[in-house]
Design an enzyme around this catalytic site. Structure first.
Site, PDB file in Angstrom:
ATOM      1  CD  GLU A  65      -0.043  -2.129   2.196  1.00 47.98           C
ATOM      2  OE1 GLU A  65      -0.082  -1.629   2.577  1.00 47.98           O
ATOM      3  OE2 GLU A  65      -0.813  -2.840   2.560  1.00 47.98           O
ATOM      4  CB  SER A  96      -0.932  -3.552   6.008  1.00 52.02           C
ATOM      5  OG  SER A  96      -1.906  -2.931   6.880  1.00 52.02           O
ATOM      6  NE  ARG A 153      -1.844  -0.661   0.373  1.00 53.67           N
ATOM      7  CZ  ARG A 153      -3.082  -0.317   0.149  1.00 53.67           C
ATOM      8  NH1 ARG A 153      -3.924   0.434  -0.552  1.00 53.67           N
ATOM      9  NH2 ARG A 153      -3.795  -0.567   1.194  1.00 53.67           N
TER      10      ARG A 153
END
Length: 310
Positions: A297, A215, A166
């Site tokens: 996130e 998310s 990520r």
């Protein structure tokens, strides 16, 4: 601010709320929508070095705080959404939607199906090494074209971006304008069937009709039986949120979805402060319950409202 010779649209004090999926946030000092790459180069070369630059995609994974953003926000549009296919290479403009890239690739018998259900555009997908179903941008990335903060167009490689879970080591102030991906060949019909199944599964398990930003937290790293910190790891963020009794938790108009507890939604009238406060409350209570620290996130940028009013 006066920049001579630009052909795109430069707007002062531009609200960003309607440009984000969560529909919250204050104004940017300026919003620039360049006509093309040369126009973007021209603006960045002319901007004073101390001026902050913030590249913004479609706002699918973003909270802009209520006090707004002291920066020139760069938002790429139609001049940056082309998709070209040559052999097993797919080159997409940064503004091309992930879903469109997946479909066009499938039409050509190339497998980028993992992009189909990822919200947002190619620029954001590369910057955050987006992925699902065990596949990531890093797995297919060849190179990208960026415009550096001083207006230079150049290519960057995977070695420079240092892909991780990520995240990437993206050059400060640079704007990604296109990316080239190498996709494995597969049967077109099978690829489209797979994407249809993915969409069905997503709609059944996620609040796709609500205002969300995907998310909220990364899956906790270090808990995979395979040793790889990714979306197929054993421990999921939604599970530790559920274990802490936080499914449906709310503050103001912000709520952790009843349908998927790692999705934060704006039920109507939420402020950016509501959303961020709820997220931090979830992080604190999950840590108290399990000793696990959830990492955001969703990207959060800008200033709280009280700072702007000082």
């Amino acid at each position: 601010m006066n920049i001579d010779g630009i052909r795109g649209k430069l707007t002062a004090n531009r609200s960003l709320a309607e440009l984000t999926w969560l529909r919250v946030g204050g104004a940017a000092d300026y919003l620039f929508q360049p006509a093309d790459v040369a126009d973007l180069q021209h603006l960045l070369a002319q901007l004073p070095a101390q001026t902050e630059v913030f590249p913004m995609g479609v706002g699918s994974n973003l909270i802009v705080r209520d006090g707004g953003l002291r920066a020139v926000v760069i938002r790429l549009g139609r001049g940056f959404n082309s998709i070209e296919i040559a052999g097993d290479l797919v080159t997409a403009g940064a503004a091309a939607l992930d879903a469109h890239v997946a479909r066009r690739a499938a039409d050509a018998g190339l497998d980028l199906t993992f992009l189909r259900t990822i919200p947002g555009s190619v620029g954001g997908a590369v910057r955050m090494n987006a992925g699902c179903y065990g596949s990531y941008i890093a797995d297919v990335f060849v190179s990208a074209q960026i415009v550096t903060r001083d207006g230079v167009l150049r290519e960057v490689t995977a070695d420079e971006l240092k892909f991780a879970y990520r995240q990437t080591a993206f050059p400060e102030g640079a704007v990604l304008v296109s990316a080239t991906l190498r996709a494995p060949a597969a049967n077109t019909t099978i690829l489209h069937e797979r994407m249809a199944e993915q969409l069905k599964k997503r709609d059944e398990s996620q609040p796709t009709k609500e205002r969300s930003a995907g998310s909220t937290f990364r899956n906790p790293a270090g808990f995979s039986s395979t040793g790889r910190a990714d979306d197929v790891q054993d421990l999921k963020a939604w599970k530790v949120i559920d274990d802490a009794g936080l499914r449906g938790a709310s503050i103001g108009g912000a709520q952790m979805s009843e349908k998927h507890s790692n999705f934060m939604i704006n039920t109507g009238g939420a402020s950016a402060a509501d959303l961020e406060t709820l997220g931090e409350d979830v992080r604190k209570k999950v840590y108290a319950n399990s000793g696990i620290t959830l990492e955001w996130e969703i990207k959060r940028v800008g200033e709280p409202l009280f700072e702007q009013s000082k």
